[in-house]
Design a protein around this motif. Structure first.
Motif, PDB file in Angstrom:
ATOM      1  N   LEU A  14       0.814  -1.211   0.000  1.00  0.00           N
ATOM      2  CA  LEU A  14       0.000   0.000   0.000  1.00  0.00           C
ATOM      3  C   LEU A  14       0.852   1.268   0.000  1.00  0.00           C
ATOM      4  O   LEU A  14       0.583   2.214  -0.723  1.00  0.00           O
ATOM      5  CB  LEU A  14      -0.934   0.007   1.220  1.00  0.00           C
ATOM      6  N   ILE A  15       1.877   1.295   0.823  1.00  0.00           N
ATOM      7  CA  ILE A  15       2.711   2.489   0.979  1.00  0.00           C
ATOM      8  C   ILE A  15       3.915   2.479   0.046  1.00  0.00           C
ATOM      9  O   ILE A  15       4.358   3.523  -0.417  1.00  0.00           O
ATOM     10  CB  ILE A  15       3.184   2.614   2.445  1.00  0.00           C
ATOM     11  N   GLY A  16       4.421   1.304  -0.251  1.00  0.00           N
ATOM     12  CA  GLY A  16       5.651   1.161  -1.029  1.00  0.00           C
ATOM     13  C   GLY A  16       5.710   1.947  -2.323  1.00  0.00           C
ATOM     14  O   GLY A  16       6.671   2.707  -2.538  1.00  0.00           O
ATOM     15  N   PRO A  17       4.730   1.827  -3.220  1.00  0.00           N
ATOM     16  CA  PRO A  17       4.824   2.567  -4.487  1.00  0.00           C
ATOM     17  C   PRO A  17       4.904   4.080  -4.308  1.00  0.00           C
ATOM     18  O   PRO A  17       5.644   4.758  -5.014  1.00  0.00           O
ATOM     19  CB  PRO A  17       3.540   2.164  -5.223  1.00  0.00           C
ATOM     20  N   GLY A  18       4.181   4.607  -3.335  1.00  0.00           N
ATOM     21  CA  GLY A  18       4.249   6.051  -3.096  1.00  0.00           C
ATOM     22  C   GLY A  18       5.593   6.480  -2.554  1.00  0.00           C
ATOM     23  O   GLY A  18       6.165   7.486  -2.972  1.00  0.00           O
ATOM     24  N   VAL A  19       6.117   5.694  -1.606  1.00  0.00           N
ATOM     25  CA  VAL A  19       7.395   6.022  -0.967  1.00  0.00           C
ATOM     26  C   VAL A  19       8.568   5.766  -1.906  1.00  0.00           C
ATOM     27  O   VAL A  19       9.500   6.551  -1.979  1.00  0.00           O
ATOM     28  CB  VAL A  19       7.569   5.203   0.334  1.00  0.00           C
ATOM     29  N   MET A  20       8.511   4.653  -2.630  1.00  0.00           N
ATOM     30  CA  MET A  20       9.663   4.247  -3.433  1.00  0.00           C
ATOM     31  C   MET A  20       9.645   4.777  -4.865  1.00  0.00           C
ATOM     32  O   MET A  20      10.684   4.806  -5.508  1.00  0.00           O
ATOM     33  CB  MET A  20       9.760   2.726  -3.454  1.00  0.00           C
ATOM     34  N   LEU A  21       8.476   5.184  -5.363  1.00  0.00           N
ATOM     35  CA  LEU A  21       8.399   5.617  -6.757  1.00  0.00           C
ATOM     36  C   LEU A  21       7.790   7.005  -6.948  1.00  0.00           C
ATOM     37  O   LEU A  21       8.399   7.869  -7.584  1.00  0.00           O
ATOM     38  CB  LEU A  21       7.624   4.592  -7.591  1.00  0.00           C
ATOM     39  N   LEU A  22       6.585   7.236  -6.426  1.00  0.00           N
ATOM     40  CA  LEU A  22       5.880   8.494  -6.711  1.00  0.00           C
ATOM     41  C   LEU A  22       6.581   9.717  -6.115  1.00  0.00           C
ATOM     42  O   LEU A  22       6.846  10.688  -6.817  1.00  0.00           O
ATOM     43  CB  LEU A  22       4.435   8.417  -6.237  1.00  0.00           C
ATOM     44  N   TYR A  23       6.873   9.672  -4.805  1.00  0.00           N
ATOM     45  CA  TYR A  23       7.548  10.816  -4.203  1.00  0.00           C
ATOM     46  C   TYR A  23       8.945  11.042  -4.790  1.00  0.00           C
ATOM     47  O   TYR A  23       9.289  12.173  -5.131  1.00  0.00           O
ATOM     48  CB  TYR A  23       7.609  10.688  -2.675  1.00  0.00           C
ATOM     49  N   PRO A  24       9.770  10.000  -4.947  1.00  0.00           N
ATOM     50  CA  PRO A  24      11.077  10.228  -5.572  1.00  0.00           C
ATOM     51  C   PRO A  24      10.979  10.771  -7.005  1.00  0.00           C
ATOM     52  O   PRO A  24      11.797  11.586  -7.410  1.00  0.00           O
ATOM     53  CB  PRO A  24      11.742   8.854  -5.552  1.00  0.00           C
ATOM     54  N   LEU A  25       9.967  10.345  -7.743  1.00  0.00           N
ATOM     55  CA  LEU A  25       9.767  10.864  -9.094  1.00  0.00           C
ATOM     56  C   LEU A  25       9.465  12.356  -9.043  1.00  0.00           C
ATOM     57  O   LEU A  25      10.066  13.153  -9.773  1.00  0.00           O
ATOM     58  CB  LEU A  25       8.639  10.105  -9.790  1.00  0.00           C
ATOM     59  N   TYR A  26       8.559  12.746  -8.165  1.00  0.00           N
ATOM     60  CA  TYR A  26       8.209  14.159  -8.004  1.00  0.00           C
ATOM     61  C   TYR A  26       9.425  14.977  -7.545  1.00  0.00           C
ATOM     62  O   TYR A  26       9.730  16.031  -8.100  1.00  0.00           O
ATOM     63  CB  TYR A  26       7.062  14.288  -6.998  1.00  0.00           C
ATOM     64  N   ALA A  27      10.135  14.473  -6.544  1.00  0.00           N
ATOM     65  CA  ALA A  27      11.303  15.189  -6.020  1.00  0.00           C
ATOM     66  C   ALA A  27      12.415  15.276  -7.067  1.00  0.00           C
ATOM     67  O   ALA A  27      13.130  16.276  -7.136  1.00  0.00           O
ATOM     68  CB  ALA A  27      11.811  14.499  -4.756  1.00  0.00           C
ATOM     69  N   SER A  28      12.564  14.256  -7.892  1.00  0.00           N
ATOM     70  CA  SER A  28      13.577  14.279  -8.953  1.00  0.00           C
ATOM     71  C   SER A  28      13.248  15.339  -9.998  1.00  0.00           C
ATOM     72  O   SER A  28      14.138  16.035 -10.486  1.00  0.00           O
ATOM     73  CB  SER A  28      13.682  12.911  -9.624  1.00  0.00           C
ATOM     74  N   MET A  29      11.961  15.460 -10.336  1.00  0.00           N
ATOM     75  CA  MET A  29      11.568  16.501 -11.303  1.00  0.00           C
ATOM     76  C   MET A  29      11.828  17.891 -10.724  1.00  0.00           C
ATOM     77  O   MET A  29      12.292  18.779 -11.429  1.00  0.00           O
ATOM     78  CB  MET A  29      10.093  16.330 -11.691  1.00  0.00           C
ATOM     79  N   ARG A  30      11.560  18.067  -9.428  1.00  0.00           N
ATOM     80  CA  ARG A  30      11.855  19.354  -8.785  1.00  0.00           C
ATOM     81  C   ARG A  30      13.359  19.612  -8.748  1.00  0.00           C
ATOM     82  O   ARG A  30      13.809  20.744  -8.934  1.00  0.00           O
ATOM     83  CB  ARG A  30      11.292  19.382  -7.372  1.00  0.00           C
ATOM     84  N   ALA A  31      14.144  18.574  -8.519  1.00  0.00           N
ATOM     85  CA  ALA A  31      15.602  18.722  -8.452  1.00  0.00           C
ATOM     86  C   ALA A  31      16.172  19.132  -9.803  1.00  0.00           C
ATOM     87  O   ALA A  31      17.120  19.919  -9.862  1.00  0.00           O
ATOM     88  CB  ALA A  31      16.239  17.420  -7.980  1.00  0.00           C
ATOM     89  N   ILE A  32      15.602  18.615 -10.877  1.00  0.00           N
ATOM     90  CA  ILE A  32      16.070  18.985 -12.216  1.00  0.00           C
ATOM     91  C   ILE A  32      15.883  20.473 -12.450  1.00  0.00           C
ATOM     92  O   ILE A  32      16.731  21.138 -13.040  1.00  0.00           O
ATOM     93  CB  ILE A  32      15.328  18.166 -13.292  1.00  0.00           C
ATOM     94  N   GLU A  33      14.785  21.015 -11.948  1.00  0.00           N
ATOM     95  CA  GLU A  33      14.462  22.426 -12.165  1.00  0.00           C
ATOM     96  C   GLU A  33      15.155  23.371 -11.187  1.00  0.00           C
ATOM     97  O   GLU A  33      15.218  24.563 -11.433  1.00  0.00           O
ATOM     98  CB  GLU A  33      12.946  22.636 -12.082  1.00  0.00           C
ATOM     99  N   SER A  34      15.673  22.849 -10.089  1.00  0.00           N
ATOM    100  CA  SER A  34      16.311  23.728  -9.102  1.00  0.00           C
ATOM    101  C   SER A  34      17.738  24.070  -9.531  1.00  0.00           C
ATOM    102  O   SER A  34      18.395  23.287 -10.211  1.00  0.00           O
ATOM    103  CB  SER A  34      16.315  23.064  -7.729  1.00  0.00           C
ATOM    104  N   PRO A  35      18.227  25.233  -9.108  1.00  0.00           N
ATOM    105  CA  PRO A  35      19.579  25.639  -9.511  1.00  0.00           C
ATOM    106  C   PRO A  35      20.705  24.953  -8.742  1.00  0.00           C
ATOM    107  O   PRO A  35      21.838  24.930  -9.200  1.00  0.00           O
ATOM    108  CB  PRO A  35      19.593  27.148  -9.230  1.00  0.00           C
ATOM    109  N   THR A  36      20.430  24.377  -7.588  1.00  0.00           N
ATOM    110  CA  THR A  36      21.485  23.774  -6.780  1.00  0.00           C
ATOM    111  C   THR A  36      21.701  22.298  -7.136  1.00  0.00           C
ATOM    112  O   THR A  36      20.745  21.580  -7.379  1.00  0.00           O
ATOM    113  CB  THR A  36      21.163  23.908  -5.276  1.00  0.00           C
ATOM    114  N   PRO A  37      22.950  21.844  -7.161  1.00  0.00           N
ATOM    115  CA  PRO A  37      23.227  20.438  -7.473  1.00  0.00           C
ATOM    116  C   PRO A  37      23.071  19.503  -6.275  1.00  0.00           C
ATOM    117  O   PRO A  37      23.144  18.295  -6.433  1.00  0.00           O
ATOM    118  CB  PRO A  37      24.675  20.462  -7.956  1.00  0.00           C
ATOM    119  N   LEU A  38      22.836  20.029  -5.070  1.00  0.00           N
ATOM    120  CA  LEU A  38      22.758  19.175  -3.884  1.00  0.00           C
ATOM    121  C   LEU A  38      21.585  18.211  -3.950  1.00  0.00           C
ATOM    122  O   LEU A  38      21.724  17.039  -3.623  1.00  0.00           O
ATOM    123  CB  LEU A  38      22.652  20.031  -2.619  1.00  0.00           C
TER     124      LEU A  38
END
Length: 159
Positions: A14-38
């Motif tokens: 129930l929780i795994g796909p959201g924790v392991m895939l959906l949130y990291p996907l969203y955070a990765s897209m935000r990281a691509i758009e952010s100016p910092t490499p951290l």
């Protein structure tokens, strides 16, 4: 136990796909758009580790089916990797990957020994910029930049 027992037995599904895939996907897209490499480091490391876990699961699935706690251990580990309070993926990158894996330290033998030493001390992004500068202005211009920098370092040390 009924409904609560069923939910607790299938918590990883129930929780795994959201924790392991959906949130990291969203955070990765935000990281691509952010100016910092951290944040890029955090999420690239997460995807690398997630890929290794998945490869391990695919390779050892017959063994893992006899270990009933595996899905929960994987969920807890991925929570540690993902949650911003822990930033586990960045921790693993800083303490293990960066120490033991020296990717990108190769510098073309076309440079002088002094130039290669300078290039090896730079990050990959800085090295790309310097190599573009060398292509545009030639290796002699880079040699002049190094000499000026060395003079400045000597002045700073003399003070």
């Amino acid at each position: 136990m009924g409904l609560m027992g069923t939910i607790s037995r299938h918590l990883d599904a129930l929780i795994g796909p959201g924790v392991m895939l959906l949130y990291p996907l969203y955070a990765s897209m935000r990281a691509i758009e952010s100016p910092t490499p951290l944040d890029d480091q955090q999420w690239l490391t997460y995807w690398m580790l997630y890929s290794l876990i998945t490869l391990f699961e695919l390779s050892c699935w017959k063994l893992l089916q006899w270990f009933p706690l595996w899905p929960y251990m994987k969920l807890v580990f991925c929570l540690w990797l993902v949650l911003p309070i822990f930033n586990g993926a960045a921790y693993i990158h800083e303490n293990y990957v960066r120490k033991y894996v020296k990717i990108g330290s190769y510098v073309s033998p076309g440079y002088t020994e002094e130039q290669r030493k300078v290039l090896q001390m730079m990050t990959l992004d800085a090295r790309k910029s310097v190599e573009q500068y060398i292509e545009k202005y030639g290796p002699e211009a880079f040699a002049r930049v190094i000499k000026v920098a060395q003079k400045e370092v000597r002045k700073q040390q003399a003070r």
